[in-house]
Write a protein that holds these residues in place. Structure first.
Motif, PDB file in Angstrom:
ATOM      1  N   GLU A   1      18.012  20.166  25.782  1.00 17.49           N
ATOM      2  CA  GLU A   1      17.024  19.994  24.725  1.00 17.49           C
ATOM      3  C   GLU A   1      16.730  21.319  24.032  1.00 17.49           C
ATOM      4  O   GLU A   1      16.624  21.379  22.796  1.00 17.49           O
ATOM      5  CB  GLU A   1      15.744  19.417  25.313  1.00 17.49           C
ATOM      6  N   GLN A   2      16.613  22.394  24.805  1.00 13.72           N
ATOM      7  CA  GLN A   2      16.387  23.703  24.198  1.00 13.72           C
ATOM      8  C   GLN A   2      17.591  24.122  23.350  1.00 13.72           C
ATOM      9  O   GLN A   2      17.434  24.637  22.235  1.00 13.72           O
ATOM     10  CB  GLN A   2      16.121  24.740  25.288  1.00 13.72           C
TER      11      GLN A   2
ATOM     12  N   ARG B   1      19.751  22.113  21.925  1.00 16.92           N
ATOM     13  CA  ARG B   1      19.820  21.254  20.746  1.00 16.92           C
ATOM     14  C   ARG B   1      18.833  21.723  19.684  1.00 16.92           C
ATOM     15  O   ARG B   1      19.123  21.688  18.481  1.00 16.92           O
ATOM     16  CB  ARG B   1      19.551  19.808  21.135  1.00 16.92           C
ATOM     17  N   SER B   2      17.646  22.154  20.120  1.00 16.85           N
ATOM     18  CA  SER B   2      16.666  22.670  19.168  1.00 16.85           C
ATOM     19  C   SER B   2      17.176  23.930  18.485  1.00 16.85           C
ATOM     20  O   SER B   2      17.041  24.095  17.267  1.00 16.85           O
ATOM     21  CB  SER B   2      15.339  22.948  19.876  1.00 16.85           C
ATOM     22  N   GLU B   3      17.802  24.820  19.242  1.00 19.71           N
ATOM     23  CA  GLU B   3      18.349  26.031  18.642  1.00 19.71           C
ATOM     24  C   GLU B   3      19.514  25.705  17.705  1.00 19.71           C
ATOM     25  O   GLU B   3      19.635  26.288  16.618  1.00 19.71           O
ATOM     26  CB  GLU B   3      18.819  26.987  19.748  1.00 19.71           C
TER      27      GLU B   3
ATOM     28  N   GLN C   1      19.864  22.993  16.029  1.00 18.09           N
ATOM     29  CA  GLN C   1      19.302  22.390  14.822  1.00 18.09           C
ATOM     30  C   GLN C   1      18.818  23.471  13.851  1.00 18.09           C
ATOM     31  O   GLN C   1      19.026  23.373  12.633  1.00 18.09           O
ATOM     32  CB  GLN C   1      18.154  21.455  15.200  1.00 18.09           C
ATOM     33  N   LYS C   2      18.168  24.513  14.380  1.00 18.19           N
ATOM     34  CA  LYS C   2      17.711  25.602  13.520  1.00 18.19           C
ATOM     35  C   LYS C   2      18.898  26.345  12.902  1.00 18.19           C
ATOM     36  O   LYS C   2      18.889  26.671  11.707  1.00 18.19           O
ATOM     37  CB  LYS C   2      16.847  26.572  14.323  1.00 18.19           C
TER      38      LYS C   2
END
Length: 756
Positions: A166-167, A169-171, A173-174
């Motif tokens: 999840e971490q 994937r968030s990075e 996405q940015k």
């Protein structure tokens, strides 16, 4: 023997090998010619089928072009001339087409805005190497925890892996959002250099005139460019870049079963070459030099024109009526996009590494000129998409061609033309009287066609009756008002048929709700629904495909890794662009709404900068607000300055605290010194007071009580006065009472009476 020359001897085996190699080369050439002949026959057969299937569509396109040009077809014009009278053609169709083209260009070509964009996918794809690296990191963390004596179960390991994913994937996405922004700038530059805007203008005219508009691209071409050397000297170079062009619907021939540009068995475009252009293609990878030389040899002098039945009228309507004078300068070719068997491609001489299965079908691009196949390559698109994109003003489900604006209002245009012709003929007839002349009663020298005011007619007597006049006048009735009413009614119906109302292009005769500003705004909003639907077809059929093709090309061949990310093309023409004024108003209101510490803490400086940038671009001040990187640098500098200021204030406070502590210590030392010195002064003063009392008692031995009391009171008052003369701190430290009475400090060593 010396005069004799040497004879060269070649072994028989060498001669046989040379003959065998020559025979193999001749056989390869024969196979090449057979394949070219077979491929040319296939292309020619499909070309004939496509031409036959498109005949009805070509008639429709010619009719649309005539209606926009304001001309009757020859059959209709002959019928009108047989009846006589006016041949007027009301340019109602041209007005609607021009209004629609201007409206669509205003949407798709806004100033300082893009009718498209790149958006990261909602869940950005994580590359496999990153996922493998993440799994290894989690396993190392689990092993380290186990080495420290912590037990990690399978569920906990899975939870740790999911949290790490999840971490990540968030990075990702940015990173994808930043890559999409950079990629948008690159695509914008490629579009501007590749002739996108010029091609889009022509495409929009085709879109509003014909059953479909066609755009071609991106096509990778080698074009001349300028670079600058030392001293700003221009240097001519060549560069390969993607280019775009508008394709006339007359020159595109889809297969009869096609619905779009990619799903049919084949797609053919008729292209016109010049000798110079063909010479430039010699030596270019993918082209056959032998075939190009054959084309130049066969058609270089006399040219080659594959005339079609529609070419003559098309050239007249497009203003190219004298193009037949340049037949010797142009050579017609056919660009074919379709499938071919891998074995045939190998026989043609294609690289075997590109053919994985000789029996499979491959999407190829081939160019046929006359009987020569000058080009045959595999389509470079990994999905096999063809570089053609089409859109229709009103699509027909299951058909390649749609319905154009001239066709939507064809019956209205015909009715308005007929009404206008009748109106003009009636006005002409009713503009003056009709004359009935009895030529038997006219004098021989009278001309009945010569009529002017105050004319005197010379007549003879009537042979039949005296009431038979020689000249009679009749005034035909005028139907202009009724005909104008019919014309206006049908002109209004054209607004409903095309969804292009008159008030959208400046007609002031609106009436009804349009007489007020709010009512006109509501009408414009309703009219937007029709044009929005048309623009949506362009978004889906052209904009999204073009941007997606450029994105895929850059992802494959660009060396800039910072632009690469999981994105998708998003057309914005039919949504945000139609509501620019409303969006601008909402942005300004939102700008005022978030002007508070709470909202600023949420959106941050970067978010407010984006909002200001969007507003400033619509005001034609795109460079007023710096970009995100400059804003981030300014924010970093401000944070550093704030941190330095905070540290400086903290140092100042520490220095002030230290100074106050030093002052307090100094004051405490002075107080302690005063306390240490105060008893000695008190002793001296008390000793003087006691001495004074003793002297007073010794001189008055008479025992007078009153005098003694007075003396005692005088001494007490003197002691209190001395006590009041002492410093306040000294008084307190010396044991001053609540009433300001003086008491010696304990242990001061004072003997004798005390004053209470």
């Amino acid at each position: 023997m010396a005069d004799m020359g040497l004879m060269r001897f070649t072994p028989v085996s060498v001669l046989q090998e040379q003959e065998r190699q020559a025979e193999l080369q001749r056989e390869a050439e024969r196979q090449q010619r057979r394949f070219e002949s077979s491929l040319a026959a296939t292309i020619r057969r499909n070309w004939e089928n496509a031409k036959s299937a498109k005949q009805d569509v070509e008639r429709r396109m010619l009719d649309c072009l005539r209606r926009r040009k304001g001309e009757y077809d020859q059959t209709k014009l002959n019928a009108i001339r047989q009846e006589g009278g006016s041949e007027i053609f009301m340019m109602l169709t041209a007005t609607k087409c021009r209004a629609a083209s201007a409206w669509i260009r205003d949407i798709l070509m806004p100033t300082h805005e893009r009718p498209w964009g790149l958006e990261p996918t909602p869940i950005a794809d994580i590359p496999v190497p990153y996922m493998q690296r993440l799994q290894m990191q989690v396993m190392q963390q689990v092993q380290q925890m186990a080495a420290n004596g912590q037990q990690v179960g399978p569920q906990q390991q899975q939870a740790m892996l999911e949290d790490a994913q999840e971490q990540l994937r968030s990075e990702v996405q940015k990173i994808a959002r930043k890559a999409a922004d950079r990629h948008e700038n690159l695509i914008d530059d490629q579009l501007s250099e590749g002739g996108w805007l010029e091609s889009l203008e022509g495409f929009v005219d085709d879109f509003t005139t014909y059953p479909a508009g066609v755009m071609k691209g991106p096509m990778m071409r080698r074009v001349p460019a300028l670079t600058w050397g030392e001293g700003w000297m221009p240097i001519k170079t060549d560069e390969i870049r993607p280019e775009f062009e508008r394709v006339s619907p007359f020159d595109l021939y889809p297969s009869p079963d096609s619905v779009n540009c990619d799903d049919g068995a084949y797609l053919i475009e008729r292209i016109r070459y010049t000798r110079a252009h063909l010479n430039q293609l010699r030596g270019v990878p993918g082209y056959s030099d032998e075939a190009l030389e054959g084309v130049l040899r066969d058609y270089g002098q006399g040219g080659l024109r594959d005339w079609l039945w529609s070419d003559g009228e098309r050239q007249q309507l497009e203003g190219r009526g004298h193009e037949w004078l340049n037949d010797g300068e142009t050579i017609d070719g056919i660009q074919y996009w379709g499938s071919a068997q891998g074995l045939s491609l190998l026989q043609w001489g294609m690289d075997p590494s590109a053919i994985k299965d000789p029996l499979a079908e491959y999407e190829v691009e081939a160019i046929l000129i006359g009987n020569h196949v000058v080009r045959c390559v595999i389509n470079r698109d990994p999905l096999g998409n063809r570089p053609y994109h089409k859109a229709c003003y009103q699509p027909v489900p299951g058909s390649f061609w749609g319905i154009a604006i001239p066709e939507l209002m064809a019956d209205i245009q015909d009715t308005c033309n007929a009404t206008a012709r009748s109106l003009i003929n009636n006005l002409a007839i009713s503009s003056g009287p009709q004359v009935d002349v009895n030529t038997d009663r006219l004098q021989p020298n009278e001309d009945p066609s010569n009529i002017y005011p105050w004319k005197v007619w010379r007549t003879t007597s009537s042979h039949a009756t005296s009431n038979d006049p020689a000249i009679r006048f009749y005034q035909p009735s005028s139907n202009a008002a009724e005909l104008m009413g019919v014309y206006e009614k049908f002109e209004i119906k054209a607004d409903d048929a095309t969804n292009i109302p008159r008030y959208s292009y400046g007609n002031e005769k609106v009436g009804g709700a349009g007489t007020t500003a709010s009512g006109l705004s509501m009408l414009m909003e309703s009219a937007n629904k029709g044009i929005k639907d048309a623009v949506r077809h362009i978004d889906r059929g052209v904009i999204r495909r073009v941007i997606g093709a450029l994105w895929l090309h850059n992802m494959q061949y660009s060396e800039d890794q910072s632009i690469k990310g999981d994105c998708k093309a998003v057309p914005r023409g039919s949504s945000a662009m139609l509501q620019r004024e409303q969006v601008q108003t909402l942005r300004q209101q939102f700008l005022q709404l978030v002007n508070n510490p709470t909202d600023m803490g949420i959106i941050g400086v970067a978010g407010r900068a984006r909002l200001l940038r969007a507003i400033s671009q619509t005001l034609d001040m795109p460079d007023l607000v710096p970009d995100d990187r400059a804003v981030e640098q300014q924010n970093t500098q401000q944070n550093q300055a704030q941190q330095m200021l905070s540290q400086l204030e903290q140092k100042i406070k520490q220095a002030e605290a230290q100074e106050k502590a030093a002052d307090a210590q100094k004051a405490q030392a002075e107080i302690q010194h005063d306390q240490a010195m105060l008893p000695l002064e008190q002793k001296k003063m008390l000793a003087e007071i006691l001495k004074l009392l003793r002297d007073s008692d010794a001189t008055q031995q008479t025992g007078m009580a009153s005098l003694g009391a007075d003396s005692s009171g005088a001494g007490r008052r003197a002691a209190n006065g001395i006590a009041q003369a002492l410093p306040r701190g000294s008084q307190g430290s010396a044991g001053a009472g609540a009433g300001g009475e003086f008491r010696p400090a304990p242990g001061a060593g004072v003997s004798g009476p005390q004053f209470g």
